[in-house]
Write an enzyme that holds these catalytic residues in place. Sequence first.
Site, PDB file in Angstrom:
ATOM      1  N   TYR A 119       0.835  -1.202   0.000  1.00  0.00           N
ATOM      2  CA  TYR A 119       0.000   0.000   0.000  1.00  0.00           C
ATOM      3  C   TYR A 119       0.873   1.256   0.000  1.00  0.00           C
ATOM      4  O   TYR A 119       0.654   2.183  -0.782  1.00  0.00           O
ATOM      5  CB  TYR A 119      -0.935   0.015   1.215  1.00  0.00           C
ATOM      6  CG  TYR A 119      -1.994  -1.050   1.195  1.00  0.00           C
ATOM      7  CD1 TYR A 119      -3.209  -0.837   0.557  1.00  0.00           C
ATOM      8  CD2 TYR A 119      -1.792  -2.278   1.827  1.00  0.00           C
ATOM      9  CE1 TYR A 119      -4.200  -1.816   0.553  1.00  0.00           C
ATOM     10  CE2 TYR A 119      -2.772  -3.256   1.829  1.00  0.00           C
ATOM     11  CZ  TYR A 119      -3.972  -3.023   1.188  1.00  0.00           C
ATOM     12  OH  TYR A 119      -4.947  -3.989   1.182  1.00  0.00           O
ATOM     13  N   ASN A 142     -12.494   0.316  -5.805  1.00  0.00           N
ATOM     14  CA  ASN A 142     -12.159  -0.086  -7.174  1.00  0.00           C
ATOM     15  C   ASN A 142     -13.398  -0.650  -7.886  1.00  0.00           C
ATOM     16  O   ASN A 142     -13.911  -1.690  -7.500  1.00  0.00           O
ATOM     17  CB  ASN A 142     -11.051  -1.144  -7.132  1.00  0.00           C
ATOM     18  CG  ASN A 142     -10.621  -1.630  -8.495  1.00  0.00           C
ATOM     19  OD1 ASN A 142     -11.078  -1.139  -9.521  1.00  0.00           O
ATOM     20  ND2 ASN A 142      -9.740  -2.613  -8.507  1.00  0.00           N
ATOM     21  N   CYS A 150      -6.583  -5.126  -7.755  1.00  0.00           N
ATOM     22  CA  CYS A 150      -6.364  -4.674  -6.379  1.00  0.00           C
ATOM     23  C   CYS A 150      -5.992  -5.833  -5.451  1.00  0.00           C
ATOM     24  O   CYS A 150      -5.455  -5.601  -4.370  1.00  0.00           O
ATOM     25  CB  CYS A 150      -7.563  -3.889  -5.859  1.00  0.00           C
ATOM     26  SG  CYS A 150      -9.140  -4.714  -6.046  1.00  0.00           S
ATOM     27  N   HIS A 151      -6.218  -7.071  -5.885  1.00  0.00           N
ATOM     28  CA  HIS A 151      -5.775  -8.213  -5.079  1.00  0.00           C
ATOM     29  C   HIS A 151      -4.249  -8.284  -4.997  1.00  0.00           C
ATOM     30  O   HIS A 151      -3.715  -8.949  -4.122  1.00  0.00           O
ATOM     31  CB  HIS A 151      -6.348  -9.536  -5.627  1.00  0.00           C
ATOM     32  CG  HIS A 151      -5.979  -9.833  -7.038  1.00  0.00           C
ATOM     33  ND1 HIS A 151      -6.688  -9.326  -8.110  1.00  0.00           N
ATOM     34  CD2 HIS A 151      -4.980 -10.582  -7.562  1.00  0.00           C
ATOM     35  CE1 HIS A 151      -6.140  -9.773  -9.225  1.00  0.00           C
ATOM     36  NE2 HIS A 151      -5.103 -10.520  -8.926  1.00  0.00           N
ATOM     37  N   GLU A 177      -2.292 -16.605  -9.640  1.00  0.00           N
ATOM     38  CA  GLU A 177      -1.178 -15.896 -10.257  1.00  0.00           C
ATOM     39  C   GLU A 177       0.186 -16.388  -9.758  1.00  0.00           C
ATOM     40  O   GLU A 177       1.222 -15.848 -10.138  1.00  0.00           O
ATOM     41  CB  GLU A 177      -1.323 -14.394 -10.011  1.00  0.00           C
ATOM     42  CG  GLU A 177      -2.532 -13.816 -10.725  1.00  0.00           C
ATOM     43  CD  GLU A 177      -2.606 -12.298 -10.675  1.00  0.00           C
ATOM     44  OE1 GLU A 177      -1.605 -11.650 -10.294  1.00  0.00           O
ATOM     45  OE2 GLU A 177      -3.664 -11.756 -11.044  1.00  0.00           O
TER      46      GLU A 177
END
Length: 185
Positions: A119, A142, A150-151, A177
């Site tokens: 962040y 978002n 945003c993950h 991912e």
Amino acid sequence: MEPRASCVEWAVVGSDIGPLLLAATDEGLVSVVFHAHEKVRGKALEMLASRLGAELVAVPEPISGSSRLAEPVRQFAAYFAGTLRKFDLPLDWSLTSGFNRQVLRELNDNVPYGTVVGYGDLAARVGQPGAAQAVGAAMGSNPLPVVVACHRVVESDGGLGGFGGGLEIKRVLLALEGVLPQPLF
């Protein structure tokens, strides 16, 4: 004030993380909503109609070539199948503005698949090094989660931080991912 959309096409599609509501204007994908069961879907559609001043049109078969949602649906399926690493869709940013839009664009453009950013690091990237909490608020607002990933934003100490879709969905997306290990079962 940005021009209002005249028509918003929407559909609910299944995914590995549950039903998602996808909505698109003539500018591009404008909204992705998690947990798109009836009650959530109703609130999301009310918000879209109010904020965009647009007619909402349900698309029963969004994969058809004439739908604005055909390509987003195809790319979501490829992402969850593990064959798509970067969404290539026109995006309508009209549901976000100011600092939030700046942060979300930085995230979208410069935090690729399989990576994470803190962040505070994201705040520094947009020239506001003390604004980690404001970045968290931007992630929470978002309108295009998964696509504007945003993950991928985590705490500096390695914690997951928050997530509008719930931490279990954040874990699933990060595992997809390759950032986190896949669950055992």
